[in-house]
Write a protein that holds these residues in place. Structure first.
Motif, PDB file in Angstrom:
ATOM      1  N   PRO A  69      47.707  41.873  52.651  1.00  0.00           N
ATOM      2  CA  PRO A  69      48.579  42.547  51.683  1.00  0.00           C
ATOM      3  C   PRO A  69      47.816  43.194  50.531  1.00  0.00           C
ATOM      4  O   PRO A  69      46.659  42.839  50.272  1.00  0.00           O
ATOM      5  CB  PRO A  69      49.474  41.401  51.170  1.00  0.00           C
ATOM      6  CG  PRO A  69      49.435  40.365  52.234  1.00  0.00           C
ATOM      7  CD  PRO A  69      48.084  40.461  52.854  1.00  0.00           C
ATOM      8  N   PRO A  70      48.450  44.135  49.837  1.00  0.00           N
ATOM      9  CA  PRO A  70      47.773  44.839  48.750  1.00  0.00           C
ATOM     10  C   PRO A  70      47.340  43.914  47.611  1.00  0.00           C
ATOM     11  O   PRO A  70      48.017  42.921  47.333  1.00  0.00           O
ATOM     12  CB  PRO A  70      48.842  45.816  48.217  1.00  0.00           C
ATOM     13  CG  PRO A  70      50.010  45.718  49.110  1.00  0.00           C
ATOM     14  CD  PRO A  70      49.832  44.583  50.033  1.00  0.00           C
ATOM     15  N   THR A  75      38.993  45.852  48.757  1.00  0.00           N
ATOM     16  CA  THR A  75      38.050  46.830  48.208  1.00  0.00           C
ATOM     17  C   THR A  75      36.957  46.114  47.419  1.00  0.00           C
ATOM     18  O   THR A  75      35.771  46.465  47.503  1.00  0.00           O
ATOM     19  CB  THR A  75      38.801  47.823  47.285  1.00  0.00           C
ATOM     20  OG1 THR A  75      39.842  48.426  48.050  1.00  0.00           O
ATOM     21  CG2 THR A  75      37.887  48.902  46.748  1.00  0.00           C
ATOM     22  N   THR A  76      37.368  45.108  46.666  1.00  0.00           N
ATOM     23  CA  THR A  76      36.404  44.348  45.857  1.00  0.00           C
ATOM     24  C   THR A  76      35.343  43.717  46.753  1.00  0.00           C
ATOM     25  O   THR A  76      34.153  43.755  46.458  1.00  0.00           O
ATOM     26  CB  THR A  76      37.153  43.243  45.073  1.00  0.00           C
ATOM     27  OG1 THR A  76      38.224  43.852  44.362  1.00  0.00           O
ATOM     28  CG2 THR A  76      36.247  42.521  44.105  1.00  0.00           C
ATOM     29  N   THR A 168      46.350  47.412  55.020  1.00  0.00           N
ATOM     30  CA  THR A 168      47.430  46.449  54.796  1.00  0.00           C
ATOM     31  C   THR A 168      48.186  46.222  56.105  1.00  0.00           C
ATOM     32  O   THR A 168      49.085  45.406  56.168  1.00  0.00           O
ATOM     33  CB  THR A 168      48.414  46.996  53.739  1.00  0.00           C
ATOM     34  OG1 THR A 168      48.716  48.343  54.071  1.00  0.00           O
ATOM     35  CG2 THR A 168      47.811  46.940  52.351  1.00  0.00           C
ATOM     36  N   ASN A 230      46.179  39.775  37.116  1.00  0.00           N
ATOM     37  CA  ASN A 230      45.510  40.496  36.020  1.00  0.00           C
ATOM     38  C   ASN A 230      46.477  41.412  35.277  1.00  0.00           C
ATOM     39  O   ASN A 230      46.421  41.530  34.053  1.00  0.00           O
ATOM     40  CB  ASN A 230      44.331  41.318  36.563  1.00  0.00           C
ATOM     41  CG  ASN A 230      43.124  40.436  36.878  1.00  0.00           C
ATOM     42  OD1 ASN A 230      42.994  39.345  36.322  1.00  0.00           O
ATOM     43  ND2 ASN A 230      42.256  40.898  37.751  1.00  0.00           N
TER      44      ASN A 230
HETATM   45  N1  LIG Z   1      38.870  37.057  44.491  1.00  0.00           N
HETATM   46  C1  LIG Z   1      39.033  37.786  43.385  1.00  0.00           C
HETATM   47  N2  LIG Z   1      38.553  37.331  42.208  1.00  0.00           N
HETATM   48  C2  LIG Z   1      38.735  38.021  41.064  1.00  0.00           C
HETATM   49  N3  LIG Z   1      39.425  39.178  40.988  1.00  0.00           N
HETATM   50  C3  LIG Z   1      39.911  39.680  42.121  1.00  0.00           C
HETATM   51  C4  LIG Z   1      39.740  39.022  43.371  1.00  0.00           C
HETATM   52  N4  LIG Z   1      40.308  39.761  44.328  1.00  0.00           N
HETATM   53  C5  LIG Z   1      40.835  40.835  43.698  1.00  0.00           C
HETATM   54  N5  LIG Z   1      40.593  40.791  42.386  1.00  0.00           N
HETATM   55  C6  LIG Z   1      41.069  41.735  41.371  1.00  0.00           C
HETATM   56  O1  LIG Z   1      42.273  42.305  41.858  1.00  0.00           O
HETATM   57  C7  LIG Z   1      42.217  43.718  41.828  1.00  0.00           C
HETATM   58  C8  LIG Z   1      42.693  44.245  43.171  1.00  0.00           C
HETATM   59  O2  LIG Z   1      41.695  43.992  44.147  1.00  0.00           O
HETATM   60  P1  LIG Z   1      41.346  45.083  45.272  1.00  0.00           P
HETATM   61  O3  LIG Z   1      41.470  46.465  44.738  1.00  0.00           O
HETATM   62  O4  LIG Z   1      40.028  44.690  45.845  1.00  0.00           O
HETATM   63  O5  LIG Z   1      42.516  44.778  46.300  1.00  0.00           O
HETATM   64  P2  LIG Z   1      42.809  45.458  47.714  1.00  0.00           P
HETATM   65  O6  LIG Z   1      43.013  44.347  48.677  1.00  0.00           O
HETATM   66  O7  LIG Z   1      41.746  46.446  48.020  1.00  0.00           O
HETATM   67  O8  LIG Z   1      44.203  46.181  47.443  1.00  0.00           O
HETATM   68  P3  LIG Z   1      44.848  47.473  48.198  1.00  0.00           P
HETATM   69  O9  LIG Z   1      45.310  46.994  49.537  1.00  0.00           O
HETATM   70  O10 LIG Z   1      46.004  47.852  47.318  1.00  0.00           O
HETATM   71  O11 LIG Z   1      43.781  48.516  48.262  1.00  0.00           O
HETATM   72  C9  LIG Z   1      40.780  44.114  41.505  1.00  0.00           C
HETATM   73  O12 LIG Z   1      40.761  45.021  40.447  1.00  0.00           O
HETATM   74  C10 LIG Z   1      40.079  42.845  41.094  1.00  0.00           C
HETATM   75  O13 LIG Z   1      39.827  42.871  39.717  1.00  0.00           O
END
Ligand SMILES: Nc1ncnc2c1ncn2[C@@H]1O[C@H](COP(=O)(O)OP(=O)(O)OP(=O)(O)O)[C@@H](O)[C@H]1O
Ligand SMILES: [Mg+2]
Length: 337
Positions: A69-70, A75-76, A168, A230
């Motif tokens: 899920p989003p 990405t992180t 996703t 956050n």
């Molecule tokens: N394990 C983690 N520890 C700390 N912060 C996190 C962690 N995972 C995600 N984050 C925070 O949550 C935010 C969203 O993470 P990210 O952009 O990597 O999600 P995503 O899975 O790529 O989402 P999407 O599917 O919408 O692209 C980031 O800005 C980051 O600061």
């Protein structure tokens, strides 16, 4: 430490001590390495091994696919891998690569040991996706030149590179593409303990004192998702600043979340509307997602990607062969609000 005067919300504008050191609204909270990334422990431990092994061999990491899920950190994680491997990362996404030539151009210009991050990889058009097959498997581009009987294929070797795909919707990726990812991981919702750590780190970066029990309280009301955690923390800081509170405690968390419409289970207004429509219009179901989307005036894909997974994860909605059903705990939750 807390100001004794303005602890309640009101409409007056207060300039408390905190305002002297304003919190930057776009401060970067994204973890830069595995130690700063709580949660998803099994995945991180394995990725540490894979990256270390690749470095020991002097080779690139196998292609990785992250789904879930989003806002859960796909990405992180890609960024952390790039840093750990000392590689540069180029970023693109499925919907922006419209033609096969676009992807060929990207691949042909890759420097050695680059990570190509493709977000929303499930949205790559089929003809573009096919280019990836030989690129991923044989590190080679097969370019067809000419047409008809004179057509010929020119092979173009690519430097060592690694594709990290994120989606996703794992189910929307074709089997041939999925099979070319040697590392595939599903990111799941975070536990309150992991989210608490994330919140405490974020609060520290934003120069704010967040009490541990307040972090735990907030962590239980952010849909198991770091991005939402956050975002809610930033809104809580807004409420705290304007009510002249220096320390973030349970009291300010509760007040802020109530004002934001986040309920005791962390569900948003939209989540509750989703459940309410199922109960009030469809007597708890079974009902198709299209019908719910029409009633909510929302895209079906948004419900499918953003709202439904968490409601299913929490057991408020059941997915059955006949359609979606509101579970007993879903009904109970609606009646308790
Ligand atoms: N394990 C983690 N520890 C700390 N912060 C996190 C962690 N995972 C995600 N984050 C925070 O949550 C935010 C969203 O993470 P990210 O952009 O990597 O999600 P995503 O899975 O790529 O989402 P999407 O599917 O919408 O692209 C980031 O800005 C980051 O600061
Ligand atoms: Mg992302």
């Amino acid at each position: 430490m807390e100001s004794s005067i303005h602890t309640k919300f009101d409409n007056s504008i207060i300039i408390p001590e905190l305002a002297k050191e304003p919190v930057e609204p776009h401060i970067n909270l994204r973890p830069q390495n595995f130690d700063e990334y709580p949660g998803q422990e099994r995945i991180c431990e394995n990725l540490k091994v894979y990256t270390q092994a690749a470095k020991l061999r002097g080779k690139m990491l196998d292609h990785c696919l992250f789904h879930g899920p989003p806002g859960l950190g796909k990405t992180t994680l890609a960024g952390i891998i790039a840093k750990t491997m000392d590689c540069q990362m180029k970023v693109t996404s499925g919907p922006v690569i419209e033609r096969a030539a676009d992807l060929m151009g990207i691949l042909a210009s890759l420097e050695s040991k680059t990570i190509l991050f493709i977000d929303e990889i499930h949205r790559l058009p089929a003809n573009v996706e096919e280019i990836l097959y030989s690129a991923m498997e044989d590190m080679r581009l097969d370019i067809l030149i000419g047409q008809g009987p004179t057509a010929r294929t020119v092979k173009f070797d690519l430097p060592p590179f690694c594709i990290i795909g994120a989606t996703t919707r794992a189910g929307a990726i074709s089997a041939p593409l999925r099979d070319r990812f040697g590392i595939q991981e599903h990111l799941d919702y975070y536990t309150p303990a992991a989210l608490s750590k994330i919140l405490l780190r974020s609060a520290k970066i934003m120069n704010t004192h967040l009490e541990e029990d307040a972090a735990l309280l907030l962590s239980k009301r952010c849909r198991g998702t770091p991005r939402i955690a956050n975002q809610l923390l930033k809104r809580v800081l807004d409420f705290a600043l304007v009510s002249n509170k220096v320390t973030i405690d349970c009291d300010i968390i509760n007040q802020s979340l109530n004002r934001l419409g986040v309920d005791s289970e962390g569900l948003s207004l939209m989540d509750r509307e989703f459940l309410k429509i199922m109960e009030e219009r469809y007597q708890g179901g079974p009902v198709g997602l299209e019908a719910i989307a029409a009633a909510l005036n929302e895209e079906k894909s948004t419900l499918e990607d953003v709202y439904e997974p968490y409601l299913v994860y929490r057991g408020f909605i059941l997915r059955t062969a006949r359609g979606r059903m509101l579970s007993d705990s879903g009904k109970m939750h609606l009646n308790n609000i």
